[in-house]
Design a protein around this motif. Structure first.
Motif, PDB file in Angstrom:
ATOM      1  N   ILE A 139      -3.904   4.305   1.061  1.00  0.00           N
ATOM      2  CA  ILE A 139      -4.445   4.496   2.411  1.00  0.00           C
ATOM      3  C   ILE A 139      -3.957   5.831   2.959  1.00  0.00           C
ATOM      4  O   ILE A 139      -3.111   6.503   2.357  1.00  0.00           O
ATOM      5  CB  ILE A 139      -4.021   3.348   3.346  1.00  0.00           C
ATOM      6  CG1 ILE A 139      -2.485   3.300   3.468  1.00  0.00           C
ATOM      7  CG2 ILE A 139      -4.564   2.004   2.830  1.00  0.00           C
ATOM      8  CD1 ILE A 139      -1.975   2.262   4.466  1.00  0.00           C
ATOM      9  N   LYS A 165     -12.492  -2.835   0.697  1.00  0.00           N
ATOM     10  CA  LYS A 165     -11.116  -2.353   0.597  1.00  0.00           C
ATOM     11  C   LYS A 165     -10.206  -3.130   1.536  1.00  0.00           C
ATOM     12  O   LYS A 165      -9.121  -3.582   1.150  1.00  0.00           O
ATOM     13  CB  LYS A 165     -11.057  -0.859   0.915  1.00  0.00           C
ATOM     14  CG  LYS A 165      -9.658  -0.258   0.814  1.00  0.00           C
ATOM     15  CD  LYS A 165      -9.695   1.258   0.975  1.00  0.00           C
ATOM     16  CE  LYS A 165      -8.320   1.871   0.762  1.00  0.00           C
ATOM     17  NZ  LYS A 165      -8.351   3.350   0.790  1.00  0.00           N
ATOM     18  N   ILE A 202      -7.058  -5.641   0.387  1.00  0.00           N
ATOM     19  CA  ILE A 202      -5.686  -5.445   0.874  1.00  0.00           C
ATOM     20  C   ILE A 202      -5.167  -6.719   1.543  1.00  0.00           C
ATOM     21  O   ILE A 202      -4.050  -7.169   1.282  1.00  0.00           O
ATOM     22  CB  ILE A 202      -5.620  -4.244   1.840  1.00  0.00           C
ATOM     23  CG1 ILE A 202      -5.846  -2.932   1.067  1.00  0.00           C
ATOM     24  CG2 ILE A 202      -4.276  -4.207   2.565  1.00  0.00           C
ATOM     25  CD1 ILE A 202      -5.981  -1.706   1.948  1.00  0.00           C
ATOM     26  N   THR A 248       0.845  -1.192   0.000  1.00  0.00           N
ATOM     27  CA  THR A 248       0.000   0.000   0.000  1.00  0.00           C
ATOM     28  C   THR A 248       0.883   1.246   0.000  1.00  0.00           C
ATOM     29  O   THR A 248       2.061   1.192   0.354  1.00  0.00           O
ATOM     30  CB  THR A 248      -0.927   0.048   1.230  1.00  0.00           C
ATOM     31  OG1 THR A 248      -0.138   0.008   2.430  1.00  0.00           O
ATOM     32  CG2 THR A 248      -1.912  -1.120   1.220  1.00  0.00           C
ATOM     33  N   ARG A 287      -5.288   0.223  -2.928  1.00  0.00           N
ATOM     34  CA  ARG A 287      -3.964   0.139  -2.302  1.00  0.00           C
ATOM     35  C   ARG A 287      -3.498   1.476  -1.730  1.00  0.00           C
ATOM     36  O   ARG A 287      -2.400   1.564  -1.192  1.00  0.00           O
ATOM     37  CB  ARG A 287      -2.934  -0.383  -3.318  1.00  0.00           C
ATOM     38  CG  ARG A 287      -3.207  -1.813  -3.762  1.00  0.00           C
ATOM     39  CD  ARG A 287      -2.220  -2.287  -4.817  1.00  0.00           C
ATOM     40  NE  ARG A 287      -2.657  -3.561  -5.392  1.00  0.00           N
ATOM     41  CZ  ARG A 287      -2.184  -4.088  -6.514  1.00  0.00           C
ATOM     42  NH1 ARG A 287      -1.233  -3.445  -7.187  1.00  0.00           N
ATOM     43  NH2 ARG A 287      -2.644  -5.243  -6.971  1.00  0.00           N
TER      44      ARG A 287
END
Length: 349
Positions: free
Chosen positions: A322, A338, A342, A284, A320
């Motif tokens: 955040i 989401k 992930i 991420t 990806r």
């Protein structure tokens, strides 16, 4: 797996509200009945203290719960009913056909049931679906040089005015004024996280979104206007491709999509989307990190807006991204999805 009380309360509220975005994320075992259900089960809701939550159907089975007969948790979520499957196949076998009540009777299907099930799955009735397919065929015939009257008759319209009105409602223009209008095909794809809509032409995929995404209707309308297209039910090579790749992705066997895609956005947005695709599977980044990578370190808000404007969910992995503090941030398909995406990618690296 043992869930924290906060997660149990979140799942229970999703169960009460029948939240479709939680489909595939958890199953609930009901201690008083001994059955387990999916989040969207229509059955009467149990009390919180009588619920036990599981990540998978297998875990629920191993805990001695039996599958609910109403929501069928062992079947594919949003499983296509046999009525829908039969009628879609019938349309593809004879797409020029104009359906009447007697046609439903011949295949032992109730017309009102067909209407209800198609409305639930596609957002249109079966008659509207079949009519859209006929108009797509008529447009292709006209584009290939046939006279309008010949296209009209081939799709079952005796009345020129009736054909013109039906064609104009679906295609946005009269059959004699096609100009640069083009056709995009739309199909509904089932995934373990709920149904998605894919829109493509014969060359590339333009849109891939969860069907319960807020504002999806506006997205589709913007796509139609920007491409000057009519969007009708149907299949295309990129749709077949992404359906296959999504199945592999959710099985943990694919980390990079090869289906050709088409961006519709500003140069800045396209730059953001291209960098999103470069974030490694299972990793991420924050909005500010992405802004720095594209050479605009102070433009993290613009990056966030471009992220939200992405119309190719999962393929262009905006999930990806955040917040800098580790919080999930936003996601059009829902934060629960989401988080699942992930974690799924982290486990399948």
């Amino acid at each position: 797996m043992t869930f924290k009380i906060e997660r149990k309360q979140e799942y229970y509220q999703a169960l009460i509200d029948k939240e479709t975005e939680y489909e595939g994320l958890f199953y609930v075992g009901v201690k008083t009945t001994g059955v387990f259900c999916r989040p969207t089960c229509p059955a009467r809701k149990p009390k919180f203290e009588n619920c036990e939550f599981f990540e998978t159907a297998k875990q629920a089975l191993l805990a001695s719960f039996r599958p609910c007969k109403r929501c069928r948790p062992l079947s594919h979520p949003n499983h296509v009913s046999e009525i829908v499957r039969t009628l879609v196949e019938a349309v593809e076998t004879n797409p020029e056909k104009r359906w009447k009540d007697a046609d439903f009777q011949q295949i032992s299907i109730d017309a009102s049931t067909a209407r209800r099930q198609f409305k639930k799955r596609f957002g249109m009735t079966f008659v509207e679906y079949a009519r859209a397919r006929r108009m797509g065929i008529a447009m292709k015939q006209i584009r290939e040089g046939e006279h309008v009257i010949d296209a009209q008759l081939s799709v079952g319209y005796e009345s020129s005015s009736g054909f013109r009105d039906a064609f104009s409602r679906i295609m946005g223009t009269a059959p004699s004024s096609l100009g640069n209008i083009r056709i995009l095909k739309a199909a509904w794809l089932d995934t373990i996280l709920g149904p998605m809509i894919a829109i493509a032409d014969d060359e590339a995929l333009y849109l891939l979104e969860f069907v319960d995404r807020r504002g999806l209707e506006r997205e589709v309308e913007r796509l139609r206007q920007r491409t000057k297209s009519a969007i009708i039910p149907g299949a295309a090579s990129p749709i077949h491709s992404i359906e296959m790749e999504l199945n592999q992705y959710f099985d943990g066997k694919l980390i990079e999509f090869q289906t050709p895609i088409r961006y519709l956005g500003s140069a800045f947005q396209q730059k953001v989307w291209e960098h999103l695709r470069k974030i490694p599977h299972g990793e991420t980044q924050s909005y500010s990190e992405l802004a720095s990578l594209i050479g605009h370190p102070t433009a993290y808000r613009a990056v966030a807006r471009a992220n939200g404007a992405n119309q190719l969910a999962i393929i262009v992995p905006c999930h990806r991204i955040i917040n800098a503090n580790g919080d999930l941030g936003g996601y059009g398909g829902g934060l629960s999805r989401k988080e699942w995406l992930i974690n799924h990618e982290l486990q399948s690296k």
